[in-house]
Design an enzyme around this catalytic site. Structure first.
Site, PDB file in Angstrom:
ATOM      1  N   HIS A   1      -6.435   3.879   0.094  1.00  0.00           N
ATOM      2  CA  HIS A   1      -6.247   3.534   1.516  1.00  0.00           C
ATOM      3  C   HIS A   1      -6.196   4.745   2.450  1.00  0.00           C
ATOM      4  O   HIS A   1      -6.271   4.594   3.660  1.00  0.00           O
ATOM      5  CB  HIS A   1      -5.043   2.597   1.727  1.00  0.00           C
ATOM      6  CG  HIS A   1      -3.689   3.245   1.661  1.00  0.00           C
ATOM      7  ND1 HIS A   1      -2.953   3.355   0.513  1.00  0.00           N
ATOM      8  CD2 HIS A   1      -2.920   3.793   2.629  1.00  0.00           C
ATOM      9  CE1 HIS A   1      -1.805   3.938   0.759  1.00  0.00           C
ATOM     10  NE2 HIS A   1      -1.750   4.224   2.046  1.00  0.00           N
ATOM     11  N   HIS A   2      -6.076   5.959   1.895  1.00  0.00           N
ATOM     12  CA  HIS A   2      -6.158   7.155   2.758  1.00  0.00           C
ATOM     13  C   HIS A   2      -7.464   7.919   2.564  1.00  0.00           C
ATOM     14  O   HIS A   2      -7.607   9.039   3.058  1.00  0.00           O
ATOM     15  CB  HIS A   2      -4.972   8.093   2.504  1.00  0.00           C
ATOM     16  CG  HIS A   2      -3.708   7.627   3.168  1.00  0.00           C
ATOM     17  ND1 HIS A   2      -3.529   7.637   4.532  1.00  0.00           N
ATOM     18  CD2 HIS A   2      -2.576   7.104   2.645  1.00  0.00           C
ATOM     19  CE1 HIS A   2      -2.332   7.148   4.822  1.00  0.00           C
ATOM     20  NE2 HIS A   2      -1.728   6.814   3.701  1.00  0.00           N
TER      21      HIS A   2
ATOM     22  N   LYS B   1       6.019   5.224  -1.607  1.00  0.00           N
ATOM     23  CA  LYS B   1       6.938   6.053  -0.805  1.00  0.00           C
ATOM     24  C   LYS B   1       8.393   5.833  -1.222  1.00  0.00           C
ATOM     25  O   LYS B   1       9.276   6.569  -0.788  1.00  0.00           O
ATOM     26  CB  LYS B   1       6.761   5.744   0.689  1.00  0.00           C
ATOM     27  CG  LYS B   1       5.481   6.327   1.245  1.00  0.00           C
ATOM     28  CD  LYS B   1       5.408   6.200   2.751  1.00  0.00           C
ATOM     29  CE  LYS B   1       4.123   6.840   3.268  1.00  0.00           C
ATOM     30  NZ  LYS B   1       3.908   6.592   4.695  1.00  0.00           N
TER      31      LYS B   1
ATOM     32  N   HIS C   1       0.816  -1.219   0.000  1.00  0.00           N
ATOM     33  CA  HIS C   1       0.000   0.000   0.000  1.00  0.00           C
ATOM     34  C   HIS C   1       0.850   1.270   0.000  1.00  0.00           C
ATOM     35  O   HIS C   1       0.465   2.282  -0.558  1.00  0.00           O
ATOM     36  CB  HIS C   1      -1.000  -0.001   1.171  1.00  0.00           C
ATOM     37  CG  HIS C   1      -0.378   0.210   2.517  1.00  0.00           C
ATOM     38  ND1 HIS C   1       0.397  -0.736   3.150  1.00  0.00           N
ATOM     39  CD2 HIS C   1      -0.403   1.280   3.360  1.00  0.00           C
ATOM     40  CE1 HIS C   1       0.805  -0.271   4.317  1.00  0.00           C
ATOM     41  NE2 HIS C   1       0.333   0.952   4.469  1.00  0.00           N
ATOM     42  N   ASP C   2       2.020   1.211   0.631  1.00  0.00           N
ATOM     43  CA  ASP C   2       2.882   2.401   0.707  1.00  0.00           C
ATOM     44  C   ASP C   2       4.112   2.286  -0.185  1.00  0.00           C
ATOM     45  O   ASP C   2       5.072   3.048   0.001  1.00  0.00           O
ATOM     46  CB  ASP C   2       3.349   2.597   2.162  1.00  0.00           C
ATOM     47  CG  ASP C   2       2.340   3.380   2.995  1.00  0.00           C
ATOM     48  OD1 ASP C   2       1.410   3.977   2.413  1.00  0.00           O
ATOM     49  OD2 ASP C   2       2.498   3.386   4.235  1.00  0.00           O
TER      50      ASP C   2
HETATM   51 FE   LIG Z   1      -0.162   5.308   3.141  1.00  0.00          FE
END
Ligand SMILES: [Fe+2]
Length: 326
Positions: free
Chosen positions: A237-238, A187, A183-184
């Site tokens: 997801h945010h 980044k 999900h991240d």
């Molecule tokens: Fe996130």
């Protein structure tokens, strides 16, 4: 490390060189764990051989099961049992190290080594979802510098558990596990300096950081392995049920169910984890924040499921105002 012909390369060995498909669209990075799918691809590409580390990485699940029964029976004070519990923690660390390598490869190649990721889900994460020790393991702390990788692994486990507790089928649970893991991953486009900042991000930095959901989506959409439900779970997801989230300020039913589960797993783990700018709080404090400050933003059914299961294994007491609050 040695050069082996394709027929000598076996599942579990690790690639020690980068291999690119003839059309240049697919890359298996250095560090990829060989599996049957990868071997079939190399065969299609008519690759004759590759540099590999021959030592196969395998996890002994029978051993893990033994450890769980010991933990469950509360026998961990005996020295030999302590050793077994420590062994389980070491296995968790090994998975985290492998995930760190996957994130690093994504950062440097600008592409996700999907085969390696899927192998990790299939062989090392998904099979452990039936073992309760994995859930409790999520509550051990990692160094803040490894937060990105530990958090990804924790969210994969928590989302997978939530899927199981909510009665989802195997396919959805597998998708939740993969979505949690990546999900991240967007980044990896953010520089290390910003990722490791000890204070809170300023407004400009936060604006950049918020792009990570779209970057995660784009990185995964480049590959042929990721389903639409996983892509949406990552992208959304945010998002928050009251429309205060990002990137699209979606509301209520506009947000997919898997994204709501990832959101609950993400926030819970972020609250209990050590990060550069805050020390992890207890599961009890985390749940109280989620219930009393975020009830309009999170899916109440999913949150209730997490609360009930944490209470059942004795990690929290159900908040006093739980019933009226959610
Ligand atoms: Fe996130």
């Amino acid at each position: 490390m040695s050069y082996l012909s394709l027929s000598e390369i076996k599942s579990g060995m690790t690639l020690e060189q980068v291999l690119v498909s003839p059309d240049g669209k697919m890359v298996f990075g250095q560090g990829t764990i060989v599996n049957d799918c990868l071997l079939a691809r190399l065969n299609d590409w008519k690759v004759e051989g590759a540099e590999v580390a021959e030592e196969a990485i395998e996890f002994d699940f029978a051993e893990i099961e033994k450890i769980i029964s010991v933990v469950t029976l509360g026998m961990t004070d005996k020295p030999e049992m302590k050793k077994m519990v420590q062994h389980a923690a070491e296995l968790h660390m090994k998975i985290e190290t492998e995930l760190k390598r996957i994130f690093m490869l994504t950062r440097y190649h600008g592409a996700v080594p999907m085969d390696t990721l899927i192998h990790l889900v299939d062989k090392k994460i998904y099979p452990r979802l039936s073992q309760l020790d994995s859930f409790e393991q999520l509550h051990t702390q990692a160094a803040a510098s490894d937060y990105l990788y530990r958090h990804a692994l924790d969210v994969a486990f928590i989302a997978g558990y939530l899927g199981r507790w909510l009665g989802y089928g195997d396919g959805d649970i597998w998708n939740l596990t993969l979505a949690g893991l990546v999900h991240d991953i967007g980044k990896t486009k953010i520089n290390f300096e910003m990722l490791s900042k000890s204070g809170r991000l300023n407004a400009d930095e936060f604006k950049i950081a918020k792009n990570h959901t779209v970057w995660s989506y784009q990185l995964l959409a480049q590959t042929e392995f990721v389903s639409t439900v996983v892509l949406k779970a990552v992208l959304e997801h945010h998002e928050k049920l009251d429309g205060s989230g990002y990137p699209y300020r979606l509301q209520g039913n506009e947000i997919t169910m898997l994204a709501r589960i990832i959101a609950v797993a993400d926030i819970y783990d972020a609250l209990i984890s050590n990060r550069y700018y805050h020390k992890g709080i207890s599961p009890q404090e985390a749940i109280e924040i989620m219930v009393f400050q975020m009830a309009n933003q999170l899916d109440t059914h999913v949150l209730a499921c997490l609360i009930e299961n944490l209470a059942q294994i004795g990690m929290i007491k159900i908040p006093v105002l739980y019933n009226s609050a959610i």
